[in-house]
Design an enzyme around this catalytic site. Structure first.
Site, PDB file in Angstrom:
ATOM      1  N   ASP A  37       0.691  -1.034  -0.155  1.00  0.00           N
ATOM      2  CA  ASP A  37      -0.114  -0.029   0.143  1.00  0.00           C
ATOM      3  C   ASP A  37       1.018   1.159   0.098  1.00  0.00           C
ATOM      4  O   ASP A  37       1.852   1.452   0.895  1.00  0.00           O
ATOM      5  CB  ASP A  37      -0.941   0.154   1.334  1.00  0.00           C
ATOM      6  CG  ASP A  37      -1.731   1.233   1.518  1.00  0.00           C
ATOM      7  OD1 ASP A  37      -1.548   2.207   0.708  1.00  0.00           O
ATOM      8  OD2 ASP A  37      -2.702   1.120   2.143  1.00  0.00           O
ATOM      9  N   TYR A 122     -10.076  15.336  -8.179  1.00  0.00           N
ATOM     10  CA  TYR A 122      -9.079  14.271  -8.942  1.00  0.00           C
ATOM     11  C   TYR A 122      -8.022  15.252  -9.162  1.00  0.00           C
ATOM     12  O   TYR A 122      -6.839  14.926  -8.869  1.00  0.00           O
ATOM     13  CB  TYR A 122      -9.747  13.610  -9.947  1.00  0.00           C
ATOM     14  CG  TYR A 122      -8.782  12.798 -10.727  1.00  0.00           C
ATOM     15  CD1 TYR A 122      -7.992  11.674 -10.181  1.00  0.00           C
ATOM     16  CD2 TYR A 122      -8.455  12.971 -12.008  1.00  0.00           C
ATOM     17  CE1 TYR A 122      -7.026  10.908 -10.947  1.00  0.00           C
ATOM     18  CE2 TYR A 122      -7.293  12.172 -12.722  1.00  0.00           C
ATOM     19  CZ  TYR A 122      -6.899  11.168 -12.234  1.00  0.00           C
ATOM     20  OH  TYR A 122      -5.999  10.603 -13.048  1.00  0.00           O
TER      21      TYR A 122
END
Ligand code: NAP
Length: 281
Positions: A37, A122
């Site tokens: 991760d 985004y």
């Protein structure tokens, strides 16, 4: 070199996997969120140390533009905070960013030096990621791309092939202009950077050549996929309900990449043909 490729199960990550077999002199470490991760600073540090990683190619990202509006905090963690982590390992990083850092109001192709003005969550998180990376890793290479598609994952090409087979007619916007980019060509661009004699850090734009609207793109997809039963109708953006505003014009100027690395880039239609052939095979 020992090269770590993050986000390896995504569109670009899968294309990197395929292309890596053409560059067998390097050792590759392909990871996605389950193995590594990128928001976990301790895990990244340990992975880089244990495997003596010399270069990180970051293909991991939070890419769902609509969901990012509702959960900007998570998008920020993956698209920005993680870049401070990846960039502070004392090794080189190649990172991928987006045309969404620009406003989309331009009328000529955007250069790397043009002012950014992201209009979406985004875009804001991706621009923040660029800044975070450059602040800690002067050796970083950032490739901004747009309209990415591939044989892998969900993307516009696969959706239009499916809808073309299901529907008799389809309205597709013709007032948003950009350049479709085959993720296999972007993977090739990343290897061009890796294989270059001299490391040339900085921000670059990379898409396929040419421009089109989503409507033109759909016509080409259907033609190449042999879909003749679906009538594609050009519509205006205002006729389509978008959760998130989309750029009207998001063409990137690729001169810097082509000049710096001495390469030519395939036209979007030639690359689309290669991808559709693979999807049909
Ligand atoms: N797609 C486009 O049209 C487009 C346009 C311009 C720029 N870009 C940029 O191009 C790059 C590649 O895009 P893509 O389309 O290949 O993306 P993608 O298919 O969505 O792949 C991203 C991968 O990253 C993984 N990931 C998410 N969070 C992670 C984490 N915390 N740690 C490790 N891996 C994680 C994702 O897993 P999950 O699927 O499980 O979340 C996915 O496998 C991205 O930087 C993107 O922002 C894309």
């Amino acid at each position: 070199m020992n090269i770590l490729i993050t986000g390896a199960n995504g569109q670009l990550g899968n294309e990197m996997r395929i292309l890596s077999s053409s560059y067998p002199k390097h050792a590759y470490f392909f990871t996605d969120v389950e193995e590594l991760d990128i928001t976990d600073a301790n895990a990244v540090r340990a992975y880089v140390e244990t495997n003596a990683i010399e270069l990180i190619v970051n293909c991991a990202a939070y890419t769902n533009v609509d969901k990012a509006e509702e959960d900007e905090a998570t998008a920020m963690k993956i698209n920005a905070d993680a870049l401070s982590v990846l960039g502070s390992q004392g090794i080189k990083v190649i990172h991928v960013s987006t045309d969404y850092v620009f406003s989309g109001d331009e009328h000529v192709p955007c250069r790397e030096s043009d002012p950014v003005a992201p209009r979406t969550a985004y875009g804001r998180t991706k621009y923040e990621g660029e800044k975070r990376l450059l602040a800690v890793c002067p050796e970083a290479v950032i490739l901004r791309t747009a309209w990415l598609y591939s044989e892998f994952g969900n993307n516009f090409v696969k959706t239009m092939i499916r809808l073309g087979k299901e529907k008799e007619q389809l309205g597709v916007v013709f007032d948003q202009i950009g350049t479709p980019t085959y993720a296999a060509d972007l993977a090739q661009a990343i290897f061009t950077v890796i294989e270059s004699n001299v490391w040339r850090p900085g921000v670059y734009h990379f898409t396929n050549e040419g421009v089109c609207s989503w409507y033109d793109f759909t016509l080409a997809i259907h033609e190449l996929a042999g879909i003749v039963t679906c009538r594609v109708r050009p519509i205006l953006s205002e006729e389509y309900t978008y959760k998130t505003p989309r750029p009207h014009y998001s063409v990137l100027d690729k001169s810097k990449f082509k000049k710096t690395f001495g390469v030519t880039i395939p036209h979007w239609k030639a690359s689309l043909e290669r991808c559709v052939k693979l999807l049909n095979s």
